[in-house]
Design a protein around this motif. Structure first.
Motif, PDB file in Angstrom:
ATOM      1  N   LYS A 101       0.827  -1.206   0.000  1.00 53.88           N
ATOM      2  CA  LYS A 101       0.000   0.000   0.000  1.00 53.88           C
ATOM      3  C   LYS A 101       0.862   1.257   0.000  1.00 53.88           C
ATOM      4  N   GLN A 102       1.965   1.217   0.750  1.00 56.44           N
ATOM      5  CA  GLN A 102       2.866   2.366   0.792  1.00 56.44           C
ATOM      6  C   GLN A 102       3.554   2.565  -0.561  1.00 56.44           C
ATOM      7  N   LEU A 103       3.936   1.480  -1.214  1.00 60.20           N
ATOM      8  CA  LEU A 103       4.543   1.568  -2.539  1.00 60.20           C
ATOM      9  C   LEU A 103       3.591   2.226  -3.536  1.00 60.20           C
ATOM     10  N   VAL A 104       2.317   1.829  -3.457  1.00 58.74           N
ATOM     11  CA  VAL A 104       1.311   2.400  -4.362  1.00 58.74           C
ATOM     12  C   VAL A 104       1.144   3.889  -4.081  1.00 58.74           C
ATOM     13  N   ARG A 105       1.042   4.260  -2.794  1.00 56.58           N
ATOM     14  CA  ARG A 105       0.881   5.678  -2.432  1.00 56.58           C
ATOM     15  C   ARG A 105       2.077   6.508  -2.892  1.00 56.58           C
ATOM     16  N   ASP A 106       3.264   5.893  -2.855  1.00 60.87           N
ATOM     17  CA  ASP A 106       4.479   6.614  -3.232  1.00 60.87           C
ATOM     18  C   ASP A 106       4.679   6.698  -4.743  1.00 60.87           C
ATOM     19  N   GLY A 107       3.795   6.066  -5.490  1.00 63.11           N
ATOM     20  CA  GLY A 107       3.908   6.132  -6.946  1.00 63.11           C
ATOM     21  C   GLY A 107       4.984   5.248  -7.540  1.00 63.11           C
ATOM     22  N   VAL A 108       5.407   4.225  -6.783  1.00 64.92           N
ATOM     23  CA  VAL A 108       6.432   3.305  -7.287  1.00 64.92           C
ATOM     24  C   VAL A 108       5.879   2.537  -8.494  1.00 64.92           C
ATOM     25  N   SER A 125      -1.023  -5.402  -7.557  1.00 64.87           N
ATOM     26  CA  SER A 125      -1.055  -3.976  -7.200  1.00 64.87           C
ATOM     27  C   SER A 125      -0.930  -3.047  -8.400  1.00 64.87           C
ATOM     28  N   GLY A 126      -0.514  -3.593  -9.528  1.00 63.20           N
ATOM     29  CA  GLY A 126      -0.243  -2.752 -10.686  1.00 63.20           C
ATOM     30  C   GLY A 126       1.212  -2.338 -10.780  1.00 63.20           C
ATOM     31  N   ILE A 127       1.999  -2.632  -9.739  1.00 62.68           N
ATOM     32  CA  ILE A 127       3.432  -2.339  -9.739  1.00 62.68           C
ATOM     33  C   ILE A 127       4.164  -3.510 -10.390  1.00 62.68           C
ATOM     34  N   ARG A 128       5.006  -3.239 -11.360  1.00 61.23           N
ATOM     35  CA  ARG A 128       5.799  -4.288 -11.989  1.00 61.23           C
ATOM     36  C   ARG A 128       6.936  -4.678 -11.045  1.00 61.23           C
ATOM     37  N   SER A 129       7.315  -5.946 -11.080  1.00 64.67           N
ATOM     38  CA  SER A 129       8.294  -6.408 -10.097  1.00 64.67           C
ATOM     39  C   SER A 129       9.419  -7.227 -10.724  1.00 64.67           C
ATOM     40  N   VAL A 130      10.595  -7.075 -10.118  1.00 61.11           N
ATOM     41  CA  VAL A 130      11.790  -7.833 -10.458  1.00 61.11           C
ATOM     42  C   VAL A 130      12.294  -8.469  -9.160  1.00 61.11           C
ATOM     43  N   VAL A 131      12.810  -9.680  -9.235  1.00 54.74           N
ATOM     44  CA  VAL A 131      13.431 -10.291  -8.070  1.00 54.74           C
ATOM     45  C   VAL A 131      14.784 -10.856  -8.469  1.00 54.74           C
ATOM     46  N   THR A 132      15.791 -10.604  -7.651  1.00 51.84           N
ATOM     47  CA  THR A 132      17.102 -11.232  -7.850  1.00 51.84           C
ATOM     48  C   THR A 132      17.181 -12.453  -6.946  1.00 51.84           C
ATOM     49  N   ILE A 133      17.446 -13.595  -7.549  1.00 50.24           N
ATOM     50  CA  ILE A 133      17.648 -14.833  -6.789  1.00 50.24           C
ATOM     51  C   ILE A 133      19.130 -15.185  -6.879  1.00 50.24           C
ATOM     52  N   HIS A 134      19.767 -15.256  -5.725  1.00 46.84           N
ATOM     53  CA  HIS A 134      21.213 -15.463  -5.666  1.00 46.84           C
ATOM     54  C   HIS A 134      21.597 -16.934  -5.712  1.00 46.84           C
ATOM     55  N   ASP A 135      20.824 -17.757  -5.037  1.00 50.77           N
ATOM     56  CA  ASP A 135      21.107 -19.189  -5.045  1.00 50.77           C
ATOM     57  C   ASP A 135      19.905 -19.938  -4.489  1.00 50.77           C
ATOM     58  N   LEU A 136      19.899 -21.244  -4.704  1.00 53.24           N
ATOM     59  CA  LEU A 136      18.874 -22.126  -4.132  1.00 53.24           C
ATOM     60  C   LEU A 136      19.564 -23.241  -3.355  1.00 53.24           C
ATOM     61  N   ILE A 137      20.542 -22.855  -2.564  1.00 52.36           N
ATOM     62  CA  ILE A 137      21.307 -23.837  -1.797  1.00 52.36           C
ATOM     63  C   ILE A 137      20.408 -24.568  -0.814  1.00 52.36           C
ATOM     64  N   PHE A 138      19.398 -23.879  -0.276  1.00 48.90           N
ATOM     65  CA  PHE A 138      18.491 -24.517   0.685  1.00 48.90           C
ATOM     66  C   PHE A 138      17.700 -25.653   0.045  1.00 48.90           C
ATOM     67  N   LEU A 161       8.008 -16.611  -7.270  1.00 46.01           N
ATOM     68  CA  LEU A 161       7.887 -16.925  -8.696  1.00 46.01           C
ATOM     69  C   LEU A 161       6.518 -16.532  -9.235  1.00 46.01           C
ATOM     70  N   GLN A 162       5.484 -16.674  -8.406  1.00 49.97           N
ATOM     71  CA  GLN A 162       4.133 -16.307  -8.834  1.00 49.97           C
ATOM     72  C   GLN A 162       3.965 -14.795  -8.926  1.00 49.97           C
ATOM     73  N   GLU A 163       4.635 -14.059  -8.044  1.00 49.96           N
ATOM     74  CA  GLU A 163       4.480 -12.603  -7.996  1.00 49.96           C
ATOM     75  C   GLU A 163       5.326 -11.894  -9.062  1.00 49.96           C
ATOM     76  N   ALA A 164       6.501 -12.428  -9.382  1.00 51.15           N
ATOM     77  CA  ALA A 164       7.496 -11.697 -10.171  1.00 51.15           C
ATOM     78  C   ALA A 164       7.138 -11.578 -11.644  1.00 51.15           C
ATOM     79  N   ASP A 165       7.354 -10.375 -12.197  1.00 52.24           N
ATOM     80  CA  ASP A 165       7.251 -10.180 -13.641  1.00 52.24           C
ATOM     81  C   ASP A 165       8.533 -10.621 -14.336  1.00 52.24           C
ATOM     82  N   ARG A 166       9.661 -10.342 -13.703  1.00 53.87           N
ATOM     83  CA  ARG A 166      10.952 -10.763 -14.254  1.00 53.87           C
ATOM     84  C   ARG A 166      11.816 -11.310 -13.126  1.00 53.87           C
ATOM     85  N   ILE A 167      12.652 -12.275 -13.466  1.00 61.66           N
ATOM     86  CA  ILE A 167      13.530 -12.913 -12.493  1.00 61.66           C
ATOM     87  C   ILE A 167      14.967 -12.713 -12.950  1.00 61.66           C
ATOM     88  N   VAL A 168      15.820 -12.270 -12.030  1.00 64.00           N
ATOM     89  CA  VAL A 168      17.241 -12.100 -12.313  1.00 64.00           C
ATOM     90  C   VAL A 168      18.019 -13.154 -11.536  1.00 64.00           C
TER      91      VAL A 168
END
Length: 396
Positions: A101-108, A125-138, A161-168
């Motif tokens: 909600k704060q991200l939306v209010r801030d215009g992100v 939310s309408g906000i596009r998202s990117v996530v960086t995944i460093h490893d899957l050691i777990f 994975l369900q939320e992300a628009d792009r994965i790095v």
């Protein structure tokens, strides 16, 4: 405040305003690893001085002043904190999903999860998202984690994975793991290598190196290992290799203290190696380049990594590298570094012997390795990330 101006090969069309939010928890709290990744990326992006691009860093609190202050104070960067969450539970819930909600209010317009997580609900939310995944050691090596953490991290991974628009992914190795374990097509995943901080490309002064040598009472000749002293990092392999190296070669280990450190200490004591093994904890960032520069070579005996940025740091300071097979370390170190089985201490000793001062071809190996790591330089990584944000903005 003096604002640095730089020309960039990237620019938003017609200087359209683009507000990018970042998960900054580890930027203000983690001294290594994920914290370094976030701080380096944000500083590199802000230095581009792209007209219209604003960077908002969302952290649950101010964290550690010394770490927060590593973010360069430019006019296009701003820290943002929860407006109503003041308790530990409140801050955790805010980061888990309340911040949307704060991200939306801030215009992100674009939100980047820098450490493998995205707030729940950002996909709607309408906000596009990117996530960086460093490893899957777990998931690859759950034996290094407790069962509750493995379950929690795995749930977060699939939710992200369900939320992300792009994965790095920070390496091809991590990209393969995400695709296989997440059962998603590789086309959804961009490989953008982790940048190495510019300070590791700068040669420390002679005065600084003497200061560091005296401060830690360093041996005349040593092999260096940098990384948290934990079981997966496998530093015992390097210690065992010392038995098969000249007596004048020592091992200096720099890293966070863990319960595994005690086991390492017991081995050192029982094998009468106190004069040859030195463990250093809580070493300031400012001392690291000198510790690299004065070493004979660098060893990274880890069983599994998402990338292995200390290898890039070591090569940047002119060191040959010996690492282990089995994950992404060959990708980080290139063909002129040495690689051995993570259980073969004799092979580790033999490989170290091939790159110590005076060894044939040592300098040629270093020079070729330094050319190889040009692909990880900050400018290329940050430009690629900026282009990724622009692609998402256009699609929003």
């Amino acid at each position: 405040m003096l604002v640095e101006k730089k020309m960039s090969t990237f620019a938003t069309p017609l200087a359209i305003k683009m507000i990018i939010g970042f998960d900054a928890k580890r930027i203000v709290r983690n001294g290594t690893g994920l914290g370094n990744y976030g701080r380096t990326l944000v500083n590199d992006l802000s230095a581009l001085q792209v007209e219209g691009m604003e960077l908002r860093l969302y952290a649950p609190d101010g964290g550690i002043t010394q770490l927060r202050s590593q973010i360069v104070g430019r006019s296009n960067v701003e820290f943002c904190y929860p407006q109503h969450a003041h308790t530990a539970i409140g801050k955790a819930l805010w980061r888990r999903g309340g911040m949307v909600k704060q991200l939306v209010r801030d215009g992100v317009q674009i939100y980047h999860g820098l450490s493998g997580e995205l707030p729940k609900g950002i996909g709607k939310s309408g906000i596009r998202s990117v996530v960086t995944i460093h490893d899957l050691i777990f998931m690859r090596h759950p034996e290094y984690y407790n069962k509750v953490d493995v379950k929690l991290y795995t749930q977060k991974f699939f939710q992200t994975l369900q939320e992300a628009d792009r994965i790095v992914a920070i390496s091809e190795c991590t990209r393969r793991d995400i695709s296989e374990l997440g059962e998603i097509d590789k086309s959804r995943i961009d490989v953008i290598y982790q940048s190495c901080s510019p300070r590791f490309s700068e040669i420390p002064t002679a005065a600084k190196m003497w200061q560091v040598r005296d401060k830690y009472d360093l041996p005349d000749r040593y092999v260096l290992c940098v990384g948290s002293i934990e079981e997966r990092k496998n530093v015992l392999l390097a210690i065992q290799a010392l038995h098969h190296l000249s007596d004048d070669v020592s091992l200096v280990i720099v890293g966070k203290q863990t319960p595994y450190s005690d086991m390492v200490g017991e081995y050192v004591l029982e094998n009468h190696m106190l004069s040859r093994v030195q463990m250093l904890h809580e070493v300031p960032d400012d001392d690291l380049p000198s510790l690299y520069r004065m070493a004979d070579c660098f060893v990274y005996p880890s069983r599994y990594e998402g990338f292995g940025i200390p290898i890039i740091e070591a090569i940047s300071q002119g060191l040959p590298v010996v690492a282990c097979t089995g994950s992404c370390l060959e990708e980080a170190g290139g063909p002129d570094s040495q690689y051995v089985n993570p259980d073969d201490y004799k092979a580790m000793a033999n490989a170290i012997g091939k790159v110590l001062y005076g060894a044939p071809e040592r300098q040629q190996r270093i020079e070729r390795s330094m050319k190889y790591i040009k692909r990880f330089e900050n400018n290329d990584s940050v430009q690629r990330m900026a282009r990724l944000y622009e692609e998402l903005r256009v699609k929003s």
